[in-house]
Write a protein that holds these residues in place. Structure first.
Motif, PDB file in Angstrom:
ATOM      1  N   GLY A   2      -0.077  12.886  -9.252  1.00 12.05           N
ATOM      2  CA  GLY A   2       0.093  14.212  -8.663  1.00 12.05           C
ATOM      3  C   GLY A   2      -0.694  14.406  -7.391  1.00 12.05           C
ATOM      4  O   GLY A   2      -1.205  15.501  -7.130  1.00 12.05           O
ATOM      5  N   THR A   3      -0.829  13.340  -6.566  1.00 12.23           N
ATOM      6  CA  THR A   3      -1.559  13.462  -5.313  1.00 12.23           C
ATOM      7  C   THR A   3      -0.746  14.192  -4.239  1.00 12.23           C
ATOM      8  O   THR A   3      -1.271  14.472  -3.152  1.00 12.23           O
ATOM      9  N   ALA A   4       0.513  14.458  -4.521  1.00  8.52           N
ATOM     10  CA  ALA A   4       1.331  15.388  -3.724  1.00  8.52           C
ATOM     11  C   ALA A   4       1.541  14.939  -2.290  1.00  8.52           C
ATOM     12  O   ALA A   4       1.771  15.764  -1.403  1.00  8.52           O
ATOM     13  N   GLY A   5       1.446  13.635  -2.023  1.00  5.74           N
ATOM     14  CA  GLY A   5       1.693  13.138  -0.673  1.00  5.74           C
ATOM     15  C   GLY A   5       0.530  13.300   0.280  1.00  5.74           C
ATOM     16  O   GLY A   5       0.662  12.998   1.468  1.00  5.74           O
ATOM     17  N   ASN A   6      -0.625  13.755  -0.220  1.00  2.52           N
ATOM     18  CA  ASN A   6      -1.788  14.007   0.631  1.00  2.52           C
ATOM     19  C   ASN A   6      -2.774  12.837   0.530  1.00  2.52           C
ATOM     20  O   ASN A   6      -3.376  12.630  -0.525  1.00  2.52           O
ATOM     21  N   HIS A   7      -2.940  12.105   1.626  1.00  5.02           N
ATOM     22  CA  HIS A   7      -3.808  10.922   1.590  1.00  5.02           C
ATOM     23  C   HIS A   7      -4.618  10.804   2.869  1.00  5.02           C
ATOM     24  O   HIS A   7      -4.111  11.029   3.970  1.00  5.02           O
ATOM     25  N   ALA A   8      -5.899  10.441   2.696  1.00  2.33           N
ATOM     26  CA  ALA A   8      -6.791  10.165   3.816  1.00  2.33           C
ATOM     27  C   ALA A   8      -7.093   8.677   3.841  1.00  2.33           C
ATOM     28  O   ALA A   8      -7.294   8.060   2.791  1.00  2.33           O
ATOM     29  N   PHE A   9      -7.123   8.093   5.037  1.00  2.00           N
ATOM     30  CA  PHE A   9      -7.378   6.671   5.216  1.00  2.00           C
ATOM     31  C   PHE A   9      -8.736   6.501   5.881  1.00  2.00           C
ATOM     32  O   PHE A   9      -8.927   6.905   7.029  1.00  2.00           O
ATOM     33  N   TYR A  10      -9.671   5.911   5.163  1.00  2.00           N
ATOM     34  CA  TYR A  10     -11.045   5.757   5.641  1.00  2.00           C
ATOM     35  C   TYR A  10     -11.207   4.353   6.211  1.00  2.00           C
ATOM     36  O   TYR A  10     -11.140   3.367   5.493  1.00  2.00           O
ATOM     37  N   LEU A  11     -11.439   4.274   7.531  1.00  2.00           N
ATOM     38  CA  LEU A  11     -11.558   2.990   8.205  1.00  2.00           C
ATOM     39  C   LEU A  11     -13.018   2.556   8.250  1.00  2.00           C
ATOM     40  O   LEU A  11     -13.701   2.694   9.273  1.00  2.00           O
ATOM     41  N   SER A  12     -13.513   2.031   7.137  1.00  2.00           N
ATOM     42  CA  SER A  12     -14.871   1.505   7.067  1.00  2.00           C
ATOM     43  C   SER A  12     -14.837   0.031   7.485  1.00  2.00           C
ATOM     44  O   SER A  12     -15.153  -0.877   6.720  1.00  2.00           O
ATOM     45  N   LEU A  35       0.831  -1.201   0.000  1.00  2.00           N
ATOM     46  CA  LEU A  35       0.000   0.000   0.000  1.00  2.00           C
ATOM     47  C   LEU A  35       0.871   1.259   0.000  1.00  2.00           C
ATOM     48  O   LEU A  35       0.567   2.223  -0.708  1.00  2.00           O
ATOM     49  N   ARG A  36       1.947   1.247   0.772  1.00  2.00           N
ATOM     50  CA  ARG A  36       2.838   2.411   0.799  1.00  2.00           C
ATOM     51  C   ARG A  36       3.446   2.648  -0.588  1.00  2.00           C
ATOM     52  O   ARG A  36       3.507   3.792  -1.069  1.00  2.00           O
ATOM     53  N   SER A  37       3.869   1.585  -1.246  1.00  2.00           N
ATOM     54  CA  SER A  37       4.423   1.726  -2.601  1.00  2.00           C
ATOM     55  C   SER A  37       3.365   2.243  -3.570  1.00  2.00           C
ATOM     56  O   SER A  37       3.665   3.062  -4.457  1.00  2.00           O
ATOM     57  N   THR A  38       2.125   1.779  -3.400  1.00  2.00           N
ATOM     58  CA  THR A  38       1.033   2.232  -4.264  1.00  2.00           C
ATOM     59  C   THR A  38       0.783   3.720  -4.086  1.00  2.00           C
ATOM     60  O   THR A  38       0.599   4.468  -5.062  1.00  2.00           O
ATOM     61  N   VAL A  39       0.767   4.168  -2.848  1.00  2.00           N
ATOM     62  CA  VAL A  39       0.556   5.587  -2.556  1.00  2.00           C
ATOM     63  C   VAL A  39       1.685   6.430  -3.146  1.00  2.00           C
ATOM     64  O   VAL A  39       1.444   7.502  -3.730  1.00  2.00           O
ATOM     65  N   GLU A  40       2.916   5.973  -3.013  1.00  2.00           N
ATOM     66  CA  GLU A  40       4.049   6.713  -3.568  1.00  2.00           C
ATOM     67  C   GLU A  40       3.972   6.768  -5.098  1.00  2.00           C
ATOM     68  O   GLU A  40       4.302   7.794  -5.713  1.00  2.00           O
ATOM     69  N   ASP A  41       3.524   5.672  -5.710  1.00  2.00           N
ATOM     70  CA  ASP A  41       3.374   5.657  -7.161  1.00  2.00           C
ATOM     71  C   ASP A  41       2.286   6.638  -7.608  1.00  2.00           C
ATOM     72  O   ASP A  41       2.429   7.320  -8.630  1.00  2.00           O
ATOM     73  N   LEU A  42       1.205   6.726  -6.830  1.00  2.00           N
ATOM     74  CA  LEU A  42       0.142   7.683  -7.151  1.00  2.00           C
ATOM     75  C   LEU A  42       0.649   9.124  -7.032  1.00  2.00           C
ATOM     76  O   LEU A  42       0.266   9.990  -7.821  1.00  2.00           O
ATOM     77  N   ASP A  43       1.495   9.375  -6.040  1.00  2.00           N
ATOM     78  CA  ASP A  43       2.075  10.713  -5.919  1.00  2.00           C
ATOM     79  C   ASP A  43       2.832  11.082  -7.189  1.00  2.00           C
ATOM     80  O   ASP A  43       2.758  12.223  -7.669  1.00  2.00           O
ATOM     81  N   ALA A  44       3.555  10.099  -7.747  1.00  2.00           N
ATOM     82  CA  ALA A  44       4.364  10.367  -8.938  1.00  2.00           C
ATOM     83  C   ALA A  44       3.514  10.420 -10.200  1.00  2.00           C
ATOM     84  O   ALA A  44       3.709  11.300 -11.048  1.00  2.00           O
ATOM     85  N   ARG A  45       2.554   9.508 -10.339  1.00  2.00           N
ATOM     86  CA  ARG A  45       1.810   9.393 -11.587  1.00  2.00           C
ATOM     87  C   ARG A  45       0.569  10.287 -11.637  1.00  2.00           C
ATOM     88  O   ARG A  45       0.196  10.763 -12.712  1.00  2.00           O
TER      89      ARG A  45
END
Length: 513
Positions: free
Chosen positions: A132-142, A120-130
């Motif tokens: 442009g999510t800029a390191g901003n992420h919210a985690f929804y605990l449903s 998941l951490r690698s996925t988030v970092e890839d999204l930042d690069a591809r």
């Protein structure tokens, strides 16, 4: 629900005249744990799509699902697509779907698997690069509350909860926030070790409803109501959340929780706080929380909880023309369960404004109809200059805020019956959102998800409010636990006889919405 209709070629960018949700989120992504559950499918995924459709999410927004299912990202995309087509409130547009689907990702794993969180951490970092999510992420605990500590621990261990400088990481927690005061404090301690207090968002979807927020507008934007919003004029207040559905299929969640913990501790006490609080100095989060906290701190429980509370379980009966089974006959429930499906309590408020004015809160399953309302019932006029028969059918004035399903406000007052005799009867004056505004209200989860991405927490209860709510409820549930079983009531009625007796002792009666 019927599928959303397709409108091809429509520009999905928000109309600048659309003032319903005018703020636009910056670069960001949302990770949903429990993405295979009903909440994600019926509410969260459609809300994300609707926000995208309104142009309120950035073009590079990313939605990541985390679950045990053996899915690839394209499988997850199909699930999101189906959920959107079935449950979205805005029209389905291919251009919007393409924009959203390009940011979809799926990570397979369990909450106790560190390797999955590394993925998941690698996925988030890839999204930042591809994206442009800029390191901003919210985690929804449903997810079930029992899983909160483990997920938070994994988010911390993997580094997902720690933002880089100039970025943010936030966590969203669904109710219930514990099952009593001690567990709520323990949960808050665990989450606070991983996320900063301002980055913890406790979701109470009722606070995202337009009519709930209209309580503040009704009270503080009008000179008409606030001068009489006190013990000089108000006789009592009734806050009701009634549901006509049963609990079939929810045994795993509901049995052992009950109506008071499920609804009163969060939804109804929040509605109570908004109704009873003093005017805030502004509507920023800190000012609103301060006033809600003060009024929750001023709550006093009756000394005799046996006389001023009531609880019940629904038995078999008729609802909507159908014969329905009782709570103990529902699949998965213990035959000797003492979990209540109806709860009613009286609260008093030790403030100058509300001294002597009782607040009655009730909620239940399998009641007469689905309705949530706040009824402010006023005292009778001290002198009626009519013959005794002229006003014998005149009740007390009431201001009723309808939260759902028919959102609006009703005012009940006396008026003369046409004719030569002086006869006064109750009439109503009605305001409905659907008739007064051409704009449709945004769905609660749309507003709340957008607030999370914006870092704007006015609608989210902080841990002080949660703990005060449990301080109010814990003595009641402890009393019930040591005093036998709940009374029964037939499905389709308005609760057990003990609830009516509770009101009758005070010389009052419940409204029948």
């Amino acid at each position: 629900m019927s599928p959303a209709k397709v409108e091809a070629g429509h520009n999905p960018l928000r109309d600048p005249r659309d003032r319903r949700l005018p703020r636009i989120a910056g670069p960001s992504g949302l990770v949903i744990f429990g993405v295979t559950g009903d909440l994600a499918r019926k509410k969260l995924m459609p809300a994300v799509y609707d926000l995208t459709n309104r142009g309120l999410l950035p073009p590079g927004f990313a939605l990541t699902g985390f679950a045990r299912r053996d899915w690839e990202t394209q499988d997850f995309a199909q699930v999101v697509h189906d959920a959107v087509r079935e449950n979205a409130r805005t029209p389905f547009r291919e251009s919007t779907w393409r924009q959203l689907s390009e940011g979809l990702r799926f990570v397979q794993g369990t909450f106790d698997d560190p390797a999955a969180f590394e993925t998941l951490r690698s996925t988030v970092e890839d999204l930042d690069a591809r994206r442009g999510t800029a390191g901003n992420h919210a985690f929804y605990l449903s997810v079930p509350p029992s899983a909160f500590p483990l997920v938070c621990e994994q988010l911390s261990r993997s580094g997902l909860s720690q933002p880089r400088e100039g970025t943010w990481r936030r966590v969203v927690i669904e109710k219930p926030f514990g099952h009593d005061l001690a567990s709520a404090r323990e949960l808050n301690s665990i989450v606070s070790r991983v996320f900063r207090p301002d980055d913890i968002f406790r979701i109470d979807h009722y606070l995202g409803k337009e009519t709930v927020q209209n309580i503040l507008a009704l009270r503080f934007a009008n000179q008409l109501f606030e001068p009489i919003w006190n013990s000089n004029y108000v006789d009592h207040v009734q806050i009701t959340m009634a549901e006509d559905i049963g609990l079939g299929g929810r045994a795993g969640y509901y049995d052992g929780i009950g109506a008071a913990r499920d609804v009163i501790q969060n939804h109804l006490l929040q509605l109570f706080a908004l109704t009873a609080m003093e005017e805030p100095v502004s509507f920023d989060p800190a000012a609103l929380r301060a006033e809600k906290t003060k009024v929750l701190s001023a709550v006093r429980l009756p000394r005799d909880l046996g006389r001023h509370t009531a609880r019940g379980q629904y038995a078999a009966g008729w609802q909507g023309g159908e014969r329905v089974v009782g709570y103990l006959e529902e699949e998965g429930f213990s035959k000797d369960s003492t979990t209540e499906t109806f709860a009613a309590i009286r609260l008093d408020v030790d403030t100058r404004r509300w001294a002597g004015v009782p607040f009655y809160l009730r909620t239940g399953k399998r009641l007469g109809r689905r309705v949530t309302e706040i009824a402010v019932v006023f005292k009778k006029a001290p002198h009626l200059p009519f013959e005794s028969t002229a006003a014998e059918e005149l009740g007390k004035n009431a201001l009723v805020i309808r939260v759902q399903p028919d959102e609006g406000v009703t005012l009940r007052f006396g008026a003369k019956v046409p004719g030569t005799a002086m006869e006064v009867r109750d009439v109503t004056m009605d305001f409905g959102y659907g008739h007064a505004f051409t704009e449709s209200s945004p769905e609660a989860y749309e507003r709340l998800i957008l607030d999370v991405l914006l870092g704007d927490p006015p609608l989210f209860p902080q841990h002080e409010e949660v703990e005060l709510s449990w301080k109010i409820l814990d003595p009641i549930t402890s009393y019930w636990a040591s005093h036998g079983k709940p009374d029964t009531y037939r499905a389709g009625t308005w609760g057990p006889a003990s609830a009516d007796a509770m009101m009758a002792r005070d010389g009052r009666s419940w409204r029948r919405p």
